[in-house]
Design an enzyme around this catalytic site. Structure first.
Site, short mmCIF file in Angstrom:
data_model
loop_
_atom_site.label_atom_id
_atom_site.label_comp_id
_atom_site.label_asym_id
_atom_site.label_seq_id
_atom_site.Cartn_x
_atom_site.Cartn_y
_atom_site.Cartn_z
N HIS A 63 0.80 -1.23 0.00
CA HIS A 63 0.00 0.00 0.00
C HIS A 63 0.83 1.28 0.00
O HIS A 63 0.55 2.23 0.74
CB HIS A 63 -0.96 -0.02 1.20
CG HIS A 63 -2.04 -1.06 1.11
ND1 HIS A 63 -2.53 -1.53 -0.09
CD2 HIS A 63 -2.73 -1.74 2.08
CE1 HIS A 63 -3.49 -2.43 0.15
NE2 HIS A 63 -3.62 -2.59 1.45
N GLU A 107 -11.47 -3.69 -2.94
CA GLU A 107 -10.51 -2.69 -3.40
C GLU A 107 -10.34 -2.84 -4.91
O GLU A 107 -9.66 -3.75 -5.37
CB GLU A 107 -9.18 -2.89 -2.69
CG GLU A 107 -9.26 -2.80 -1.18
CD GLU A 107 -8.17 -3.63 -0.49
OE1 GLU A 107 -6.98 -3.31 -0.65
OE2 GLU A 107 -8.51 -4.61 0.20
N HIS A 143 -9.86 2.04 0.40
CA HIS A 143 -9.78 0.90 1.31
C HIS A 143 -10.90 0.92 2.37
O HIS A 143 -10.66 0.66 3.55
CB HIS A 143 -8.41 0.85 1.97
CG HIS A 143 -7.92 -0.52 2.30
ND1 HIS A 143 -8.67 -1.43 3.02
CD2 HIS A 143 -6.76 -1.15 2.01
CE1 HIS A 143 -7.97 -2.54 3.15
NE2 HIS A 143 -6.81 -2.40 2.55
C1 GLA Z 1 -5.23 -5.41 1.66
C2 GLA Z 1 -4.22 -6.50 1.70
C3 GLA Z 1 -4.37 -7.22 2.99
C4 GLA Z 1 -4.19 -6.29 4.15
C5 GLA Z 1 -5.16 -5.16 4.05
C6 GLA Z 1 -4.90 -4.12 5.12
O1 GLA Z 1 -6.48 -5.93 1.52
O2 GLA Z 1 -4.30 -7.38 0.62
O3 GLA Z 1 -3.45 -8.27 3.06
O4 GLA Z 1 -2.90 -5.77 4.17
O5 GLA Z 1 -5.09 -4.56 2.79
O6 GLA Z 1 -4.76 -4.67 6.37
#
Ligand code: GLA
Length: 370
Positions: free
Chosen positions: A122, A335, A197
């Site tokens: 991220h 997402e 997110h």
């Molecule tokens: C995304 C990632 C997960 C986790 C979340 C945040 O969905 O794929 O593995 O890191 O973000 O916690």
């Protein structure tokens, strides 16, 4: 919301809805942060802060017309500054993982900070979710919009190019949906993967788990991962596996099966390859989630090629709004995105952004109840 100062409150009456601006406090670095609340005439209200261009609350009516806040989050800025779950945030410069914190572009290797085991997640240690964005209110006949802009400097978190990012959130006057438009430009070749997110619980945040929510994902394939959640590069058919959500299935129905992918993800934490008949990049319905108890339904539409369905596996009971605990699987995320680790997989749709090209993508969270 508790803990908010109304001192700098300002209301503007748009053509059909309203935007209210209030103080969301100051960052530890002393920067003033705002909270904007957009509402329409159909009973939907969304609040968004310019800290991380983050959706803080998202209130929508159930089948009886009763509104509840359907996203996880915090009551105060402090929660967002300290939080590690990306609740509601705009994620960038590169959403999801980049293997080994490394990729090559134009013959040069770029090294990124690793913040998820051996990988970069991220956008790195201080992603777009922790940045202060510049906000501007825009009212139109169609509804209320909030524009957020952020300039990510060349070399920030290891990424090349000055990247100018813009996210416009729109709440239409006549429809219960949150439309998110992303645009970006760069002055050097770079890679880009922007997403939101939000963690949804259609029964209302803090109201149990989402295992009874019924999910549909319009995808015939997904990108399998290794135990570090890095795609192997394969596009695998979902048919006959617990990853097949082409017909509506309760999230909890197969989540604890011994399937290796579910074990690696501790549940669902994978990228689905959206079925785009005839290719193209038009807006299509990627996913549908329904809560049989409240009757609330969420449809996610996007121009992106993939969607990460994450079943809140890493939530650990830490407290959120109203001091309510958010245990494992208290919410799900959808997402919309390019595939994880695309810069290291030439067979995935490209995430390369070149100077003089304007990147644009759109995602819509559409709500109804029945
Ligand atoms: C995304 C990632 C997960 C986790 C979340 C945040 O969905 O794929 O593995 O890191 O973000 O916690």
């Amino acid at each position: 919301m508790g803990g908010l100062s109304l001192a700098s409150s300002l209301s503007s009456q748009g053509m059909r809805g309203t935007i209210k601006k209030e103080s969301f406090g100051k960052t530890t670095g002393g920067e003033q942060i705002e909270l904007y609340s957009l509402s329409n005439k159909k009973g939907m209200e969304v609040s968004i802060t310019n800290f991380g261009a983050t959706v803080v609350t998202l209130k929508v009516p159930d089948r009886a017309g009763k509104a509840a806040d359907t996203v996880l989050g915090y009551d105060t800025l402090d929660g967002y500054e300290k939080g590690t779950s990306y609740f509601g945030a705009t994620v960038g410069r590169y959403g999801n993982r980049i293997a080994g914190g490394k990729f090559s572009l134009d013959g040069k290797t770029y090294t990124l900070p690793k913040n998820n085991g051996e990988n970069t997640l991220h956008g790195g240690i201080v992603g777009f979710n922790k940045k202060v964005w510049k906000a501007r209110e825009i009212a139109s006949k169609a509804g209320e919009s909030l524009e957020m802009t952020y300039l990510s400097a060349d070399g920030e978190e290891g990424f090349p190019g000055n990247l100018s990012a813009k996210v416009v959130f729109t709440l239409p006057a006549e429809r219960n949906e949150l439309k998110i438009d992303y645009t970006a430009t760069t002055d050097k070749d770079t890679v880009l993967n922007l997403t939101n997110h939000s963690y949804f619980n259609l029964a209302g945040e803090g109201n149990g788990d989402i295992l009874d929510h019924v999910m549909t994902l319009h995808a015939k394939q997904f990108t399998p991962v290794d135990k570090g959640l890095i795609p192997t590069g394969e596009l695998k058919n979902v048919g006959g596996t617990p990853m097949d959500f082409n017909s509506a299935t309760a999230i909890g129905k197969r989540i604890n099966e011994s399937d290796e992918q579910l074990v690696f993800g501790k549940g669902y934490d994978h990228n689905w390859v959206l079925t785009r008949a005839g290719g193209g990049s038009g807006l299509l319905v990627a996913a549908e989630a329904y809560d049989p108890k409240s009757g609330r339904k969420l449809e996610v539409l996007t121009t992106e090629p993939g969607v990460q369905f994450y079943s809140g596996n890493f939530l650990d009971g830490a407290k959120g709004k109203g001091n309510k605990p958010y245990p494992q699987r208290a919410a799900f995320c959808l997402e919309t995105q390019h595939f994880p680790d695309s810069p290291n997989h030439p067979n995935f749709p490209s995430t390369l952004l070149k100077p003089n090209v304007v990147f644009h993508s759109q995602t819509v969270f559409r709500f109804s109840a029945k």
